[in-house]
Design a protein around this motif. Structure first.
Motif, PDB file in Angstrom:
ATOM      1  N   PRO A   2       0.955  -1.281   0.213  1.00 31.76           N
ATOM      2  CA  PRO A   2      -0.120   0.062   0.124  1.00 31.76           C
ATOM      3  C   PRO A   2       0.636   1.223  -0.008  1.00 31.76           C
ATOM      4  O   PRO A   2       0.439   2.148  -0.540  1.00 31.76           O
ATOM      5  N   SER A   3       2.072   1.317   0.672  1.00 27.97           N
ATOM      6  CA  SER A   3       2.926   2.597   0.475  1.00 27.97           C
ATOM      7  C   SER A   3       3.308   2.825  -0.666  1.00 27.97           C
ATOM      8  O   SER A   3       3.240   3.903  -1.191  1.00 27.97           O
ATOM      9  N   ASN A   4       3.813   1.811  -1.358  1.00 29.43           N
ATOM     10  CA  ASN A   4       4.238   2.036  -2.924  1.00 29.43           C
ATOM     11  C   ASN A   4       3.026   2.618  -3.610  1.00 29.43           C
ATOM     12  O   ASN A   4       3.234   3.470  -4.641  1.00 29.43           O
ATOM     13  N   LEU A   5       1.865   2.224  -3.586  1.00 28.16           N
ATOM     14  CA  LEU A   5       0.542   2.352  -4.151  1.00 28.16           C
ATOM     15  C   LEU A   5       0.291   4.050  -3.955  1.00 28.16           C
ATOM     16  O   LEU A   5       0.090   4.683  -4.726  1.00 28.16           O
ATOM     17  N   LEU A   6       0.356   4.241  -2.552  1.00 29.71           N
ATOM     18  CA  LEU A   6       0.259   5.594  -2.091  1.00 29.71           C
ATOM     19  C   LEU A   6       1.143   6.572  -2.779  1.00 29.71           C
ATOM     20  O   LEU A   6       0.498   7.726  -3.411  1.00 29.71           O
ATOM     21  N   ARG A   7       2.421   6.362  -2.983  1.00 33.59           N
ATOM     22  CA  ARG A   7       3.474   7.386  -3.463  1.00 33.59           C
ATOM     23  C   ARG A   7       2.948   7.215  -5.208  1.00 33.59           C
ATOM     24  O   ARG A   7       3.075   8.315  -5.741  1.00 33.59           O
ATOM     25  N   ALA A   8       2.649   6.250  -5.689  1.00 32.85           N
ATOM     26  CA  ALA A   8       2.338   6.282  -7.283  1.00 32.85           C
ATOM     27  C   ALA A   8       1.107   7.074  -7.455  1.00 32.85           C
ATOM     28  O   ALA A   8       0.840   7.999  -8.421  1.00 32.85           O
ATOM     29  N   GLY A   9      -0.015   6.894  -6.380  1.00 30.40           N
ATOM     30  CA  GLY A   9      -1.196   7.829  -6.543  1.00 30.40           C
ATOM     31  C   GLY A   9      -0.785   9.138  -6.330  1.00 30.40           C
ATOM     32  O   GLY A   9      -1.652   9.918  -6.850  1.00 30.40           O
ATOM     33  N   GLU A  10      -0.034   9.564  -5.528  1.00 31.10           N
ATOM     34  CA  GLU A  10       0.289  10.997  -5.428  1.00 31.10           C
ATOM     35  C   GLU A  10       0.778  11.776  -6.405  1.00 31.10           C
ATOM     36  O   GLU A  10       0.735  12.936  -6.498  1.00 31.10           O
ATOM     37  N   ILE A  11       1.306  10.870  -7.679  1.00 36.11           N
ATOM     38  CA  ILE A  11       1.802  11.851  -8.661  1.00 36.11           C
ATOM     39  C   ILE A  11       1.007  11.364  -9.637  1.00 36.11           C
ATOM     40  O   ILE A  11       1.018  11.840 -10.853  1.00 36.11           O
ATOM     41  N   GLY A  12      -0.358  10.963  -9.410  1.00 36.43           N
ATOM     42  CA  GLY A  12      -1.520  10.789 -10.451  1.00 36.43           C
ATOM     43  C   GLY A  12      -1.791   9.595 -11.208  1.00 36.43           C
ATOM     44  O   GLY A  12      -2.545   9.450 -11.999  1.00 36.43           O
ATOM     45  N   MET A  13      -0.739   8.450 -10.735  1.00 32.83           N
ATOM     46  CA  MET A  13      -1.112   7.105 -11.309  1.00 32.83           C
ATOM     47  C   MET A  13      -2.224   6.496 -10.842  1.00 32.83           C
ATOM     48  O   MET A  13      -2.612   6.649  -9.728  1.00 32.83           O
ATOM     49  N   GLN A  14      -2.837   5.750 -11.908  1.00 32.03           N
ATOM     50  CA  GLN A  14      -4.035   4.885 -11.282  1.00 32.03           C
ATOM     51  C   GLN A  14      -3.363   3.564 -10.611  1.00 32.03           C
ATOM     52  O   GLN A  14      -2.176   3.124 -10.996  1.00 32.03           O
ATOM     53  N   THR A  15      -3.996   3.104  -9.573  1.00 31.70           N
ATOM     54  CA  THR A  15      -3.263   2.046  -8.864  1.00 31.70           C
ATOM     55  C   THR A  15      -4.282   0.843  -8.587  1.00 31.70           C
ATOM     56  O   THR A  15      -5.489   0.882  -8.518  1.00 31.70           O
ATOM     57  N   LEU A  16      -3.656  -0.223  -8.218  1.00 32.07           N
ATOM     58  CA  LEU A  16      -4.269  -1.404  -7.949  1.00 32.07           C
ATOM     59  C   LEU A  16      -3.617  -2.302  -7.185  1.00 32.07           C
ATOM     60  O   LEU A  16      -2.550  -2.666  -7.359  1.00 32.07           O
ATOM     61  N   LEU A  17      -4.410  -2.542  -6.099  1.00 31.52           N
ATOM     62  CA  LEU A  17      -3.918  -3.317  -4.880  1.00 31.52           C
ATOM     63  C   LEU A  17      -3.830  -4.978  -5.259  1.00 31.52           C
ATOM     64  O   LEU A  17      -4.991  -5.279  -5.489  1.00 31.52           O
ATOM     65  N   TYR A  18      -2.722  -5.341  -5.182  1.00 32.93           N
ATOM     66  CA  TYR A  18      -2.708  -7.158  -5.431  1.00 32.93           C
ATOM     67  C   TYR A  18      -2.886  -7.757  -4.003  1.00 32.93           C
ATOM     68  O   TYR A  18      -2.006  -7.754  -3.275  1.00 32.93           O
ATOM     69  N   ASP A  19      -4.005  -8.233  -3.747  1.00 36.51           N
ATOM     70  CA  ASP A  19      -4.307  -8.804  -2.530  1.00 36.51           C
ATOM     71  C   ASP A  19      -4.687 -10.512  -2.925  1.00 36.51           C
ATOM     72  O   ASP A  19      -3.817 -11.384  -2.899  1.00 36.51           O
ATOM     73  N   GLU A  20      -6.122 -10.634  -3.215  1.00 34.40           N
ATOM     74  CA  GLU A  20      -6.445 -11.983  -3.728  1.00 34.40           C
ATOM     75  C   GLU A  20      -6.474 -11.919  -5.204  1.00 34.40           C
ATOM     76  O   GLU A  20      -6.904 -10.917  -5.904  1.00 34.40           O
TER      77      GLU A  20
END
Length: 212
Positions: A174-192
């Motif tokens: 989630p921390s990596n996704l947060l940083r990516a989202g902060e610069i405007g990227m779309q994000t998707l968490l890989y869980d299941e």
């Protein structure tokens, strides 16, 4: 954690460990810790910080230097060859995820690996030809920067010639996704895996994804 799609996606960036493969680094470290009588959480935390702060993750230190520093900090005495093999054994590549990558790429969307990794990723590619499934591979060990910095994401976007809002980043951290989202990227968490396929299908309705 999935951001709402607002722009057509031109590039999908995939993390490696935890998305395209099992977490060999984490799993291997914890097995080493248990085998040597260390607390797994503490040992993993120390090793992770050495990997980043000591420069191994960004190519400024060698694998041998990483293990030597870990020995000094923890009292670890096992041979480097055994430690290396333990880590490598945990990187079980998820073949179904490579099929997902291939399906996305076949639709005309570019794919790339964006990973904090080391020479271990290159060794895996040598054995399994992982890179052939992607248009570009960003390995922190070669790029000299990690996902702890927004600059890594900017660098990857420039290299792929894509705007942040037209790029999707898939990661299990989630921390990596947060940083990516902060610069405007779309994000998707890989869980299941099944849930990830559902989310990808909603983003790429015309793509026929393999069954989980």
């Amino acid at each position: 954690m999935t951001t709402e799609q607002s722009q057509p996606i031109e590039v999908v960036f995939f993390d490696f460990s935890g998305v395209l493969a099992d977490e060999g680094f984490v799993d291997g470290l914890r097995k080493i810790a248990v085998r040597n009588g260390f607390d797994p959480d503490e040992f993993q935390a120390v090793a992770t910080e050495i990997c980043y702060e000591g420069g191994y993750a960004t190519g400024k230190a060698s694998e041998a230097e990483f293990w030597e520093e870990l020995r000094k900090k923890t009292g670890l005495v096992e041979q480097v060859e055994m430690l290396h093999m333990e880590i490598m054994a945990g990187f079980n590549v998820r073949l179904w995820m490579l099929e997902v990558v291939d399906a996305i790429r076949a639709s005309g969307v570019k794919t790339a690996i964006l990973s904090d990794h080391t020479n271990w990723l290159e060794a895996l590619d040598f054995e399994l030809s992982i890179y052939s499934h992607f248009d570009r591979v960003f390995n922190s060990y070669r790029e000299g920067i990690s996902k702890r910095s927004h600059d890594y994401f900017h660098h990857a976007l420039r290299a792929m010639d894509v705007k942040p809002e037209r790029a999707l980043f898939v990661d299990d951290n989630p921390s990596n996704l947060l940083r990516a989202g902060e610069i405007g990227m779309q994000t998707l968490l890989y869980d299941e895996h099944e849930k990830v396929l559902e989310r990808l299908q909603s983003l790429f309705p015309s793509v026929k994804f393999p069954m989980a």
